[in-house]
Design a protein around this motif. Structure first.
Motif, short mmCIF file in Angstrom:
data_model
loop_
_atom_site.label_atom_id
_atom_site.label_comp_id
_atom_site.label_asym_id
_atom_site.label_seq_id
_atom_site.Cartn_x
_atom_site.Cartn_y
_atom_site.Cartn_z
N ARG A 111 0.98 -1.28 -0.09
CA ARG A 111 0.29 -0.33 -0.59
C ARG A 111 0.91 1.39 0.13
NH1 ARG A 111 -1.96 1.40 5.91
NH2 ARG A 111 -0.30 0.89 7.26
N LEU A 112 2.54 1.33 0.35
CA LEU A 112 3.17 2.39 0.37
C LEU A 112 4.19 2.48 -0.24
CD1 LEU A 112 3.44 2.96 4.21
CD2 LEU A 112 1.92 3.86 3.08
N PHE A 113 4.47 2.98 -1.43
CA PHE A 113 5.21 3.73 -2.65
C PHE A 113 6.02 4.45 -2.35
CE2 PHE A 113 1.76 0.83 -3.87
CZ PHE A 113 2.50 -0.11 -4.47
N LEU A 114 7.93 4.05 -2.15
CA LEU A 114 8.45 4.99 -1.92
C LEU A 114 9.40 5.10 -3.21
CD1 LEU A 114 9.44 4.07 0.96
CD2 LEU A 114 7.86 5.52 0.88
N GLU A 115 9.71 6.89 -4.02
CA GLU A 115 10.57 7.04 -5.16
C GLU A 115 11.95 7.58 -4.87
OE1 GLU A 115 11.06 9.46 -9.28
OE2 GLU A 115 9.15 9.50 -7.95
N VAL A 116 12.98 6.25 -4.90
CA VAL A 116 14.46 6.87 -4.08
C VAL A 116 14.63 7.99 -4.94
CG1 VAL A 116 16.75 5.99 -4.33
CG2 VAL A 116 15.46 4.76 -4.02
N ILE A 117 15.47 9.33 -4.05
CA ILE A 117 15.14 10.61 -5.07
C ILE A 117 16.51 10.78 -5.50
CG2 ILE A 117 13.36 11.33 -5.35
CD1 ILE A 117 13.58 12.87 -2.74
N VAL A 184 27.48 2.97 5.04
CA VAL A 184 25.97 2.98 5.11
C VAL A 184 25.83 3.50 3.97
CG1 VAL A 184 25.54 2.56 7.22
CG2 VAL A 184 25.54 4.64 6.24
N TRP A 185 24.84 2.89 3.03
CA TRP A 185 24.16 3.45 2.92
C TRP A 185 23.14 4.71 2.52
CZ3 TRP A 185 25.95 3.04 -2.45
CH2 TRP A 185 27.00 1.48 -2.69
N VAL A 186 23.05 5.75 2.46
CA VAL A 186 22.06 6.79 3.04
C VAL A 186 21.30 6.87 1.13
CG1 VAL A 186 21.39 8.67 3.10
CG2 VAL A 186 23.51 7.46 4.25
N TYR A 187 20.30 6.53 1.78
CA TYR A 187 19.00 6.44 0.11
C TYR A 187 17.74 7.35 0.81
CZ TYR A 187 20.91 1.48 -0.93
OH TYR A 187 20.90 0.92 -1.07
N GLU A 188 17.59 8.71 0.16
CA GLU A 188 16.48 9.39 0.52
C GLU A 188 15.26 8.87 -0.84
OE1 GLU A 188 17.77 13.55 0.18
OE2 GLU A 188 19.97 12.71 0.66
N PHE A 189 13.91 9.51 -0.51
CA PHE A 189 12.80 8.69 -0.77
C PHE A 189 11.67 10.22 -0.77
CE2 PHE A 189 12.97 6.68 2.87
CZ PHE A 189 12.01 7.32 3.26
N LYS A 190 10.99 10.21 -1.24
CA LYS A 190 9.61 10.62 -1.28
C LYS A 190 8.74 9.81 -1.76
CE LYS A 190 9.40 12.46 -6.38
NZ LYS A 190 8.90 13.72 -6.84
N ARG A 191 7.30 9.99 -0.95
CA ARG A 191 6.16 8.78 -0.97
C ARG A 191 5.68 9.44 -2.56
NH1 ARG A 191 1.65 8.50 3.58
NH2 ARG A 191 0.78 7.12 2.73
N ILE A 192 4.79 7.88 -2.98
CA ILE A 192 3.60 8.60 -4.30
C ILE A 192 2.77 7.86 -4.30
CG2 ILE A 192 6.27 9.57 -5.21
CD1 ILE A 192 5.91 6.43 -6.64
N GLU A 193 1.88 7.95 -4.61
CA GLU A 193 -0.06 6.99 -5.43
C GLU A 193 1.48 5.44 -5.96
OE1 GLU A 193 -2.12 7.80 -4.40
OE2 GLU A 193 -1.47 9.81 -3.03
N ARG A 194 0.33 5.27 -5.67
CA ARG A 194 0.21 2.96 -6.12
C ARG A 194 0.80 3.93 -7.04
NH1 ARG A 194 -0.86 -1.37 -4.53
NH2 ARG A 194 -1.50 -3.27 -6.08
N PRO A 195 1.60 2.87 -8.36
CA PRO A 195 2.13 3.25 -9.41
C PRO A 195 1.04 2.50 -10.44
CG PRO A 195 3.81 2.14 -9.15
CD PRO A 195 3.01 2.85 -7.46
N VAL A 196 0.23 3.26 -11.02
CA VAL A 196 -0.97 2.78 -12.48
C VAL A 196 -0.37 1.00 -12.77
CG1 VAL A 196 -2.46 4.19 -12.44
CG2 VAL A 196 -0.16 3.76 -14.76
N ASP A 197 1.15 0.94 -12.87
CA ASP A 197 1.53 0.12 -13.63
C ASP A 197 1.69 -1.21 -12.47
OD1 ASP A 197 3.59 1.54 -12.73
OD2 ASP A 197 4.29 0.81 -15.07
N PHE A 198 2.00 -0.75 -11.38
CA PHE A 198 2.34 -2.10 -10.93
C PHE A 198 1.85 -3.27 -10.55
CE2 PHE A 198 3.03 -3.98 -5.72
CZ PHE A 198 4.33 -4.02 -6.36
N ILE A 199 2.23 -4.18 -10.66
CA ILE A 199 1.50 -5.84 -10.63
C ILE A 199 0.70 -6.17 -12.08
CG2 ILE A 199 0.10 -7.74 -9.65
CD1 ILE A 199 1.37 -6.40 -7.18
#
Length: 199
Positions: A111-117, A184-199
């Motif tokens: 239900r939660l999706f994050l884009e790595v920026i 460590v890896w430092v990942y920055e991200f932003k929350r996005i809506e569920r992609p329409v093509d997911f699954i």
């Protein structure tokens, strides 16, 4: 352009921090650990130690532009449209048993999706106070806009954000892990809506 979807595991408190828009960074240990300073090369990093033959080149698991689907503690249910319910921000009346660990959560339950920026490497203890807040550590409001942050070892609100993150890290990786100061890896991200093509 085809998106790359990858799973990422989060504990319930960190899922709640994402939902509450308090978490936009995550740190993950590099494995295996390099022995010397790392230098950015292409999509990864190269150790400046020539003896690091087998572990010289390290590449981040997640890259800028990747879409991460969050794996969280969940259970199947008959009373939601999706057929799943989640432990994060659960109601007191929810059953306390029957939860399945995040590692077992299927893609269709996401239900939660994050884009790595952004992606970078650094020693763990290079983290700044701002970064610690972006890690989503818990806090309560005090007087005059002062915030008291959660100590994940003593389970009280009596520290600043940097100390709070240190105790969070120790609660996951062991009390000596902070002194070891791993890369460590430092990942920055932003929350996005569920992609329409997911699954």
């Amino acid at each position: 352009m085809t998106k790359t979807y990858k799973p990422i595991l989060y504990s319930t408190p960190m899922v709640e921090a994402i939902i509450d828009d308090l978490k936009s960074q995550t740190r993950r240990p590099i494995n295996p650990q390099p022995k010397k300073q790392l230098k950015h090369v292409g999509m990864g990093y190269w150790s400046e130690n020539p003896e690091d033959l087998k572990q010289a080149y390290v590449k981040a698991k997640y890259q800028v532009g990747d879409i991460l689907w969050v794996r969280e503690t969940f259970k199947k249910t008959d009373y939601t449209i999706s057929g799943y319910t989640y432990k994060a921000h659960g109601h007191p009346e929810m059953p306390k048993t029957g939860w399945k660990p995040s590692i077992h959560m299927p893609k269709k339950a996401a239900r939660l999706f994050l884009e790595v920026i952004a992606v970078r490497v650094e020693p763990l203890r290079n983290i700044l106070h701002y970064d610690a807040r972006q890690e989503g550590v818990k806090f309560i409001d005090g007087l005059s806009s002062k915030k008291f942050y959660y100590n994940y070892l003593t389970l009280d609100f009596r520290c600043n954000e940097l100390y709070s993150f240190m105790t969070l890290w120790q609660s996951i990786y062991g009390e000596d892990s902070w002194l070891e100061n791993p890369w460590v890896w430092v990942y920055e991200f932003k929350r996005i809506e569920r992609p329409v093509d997911f699954i």
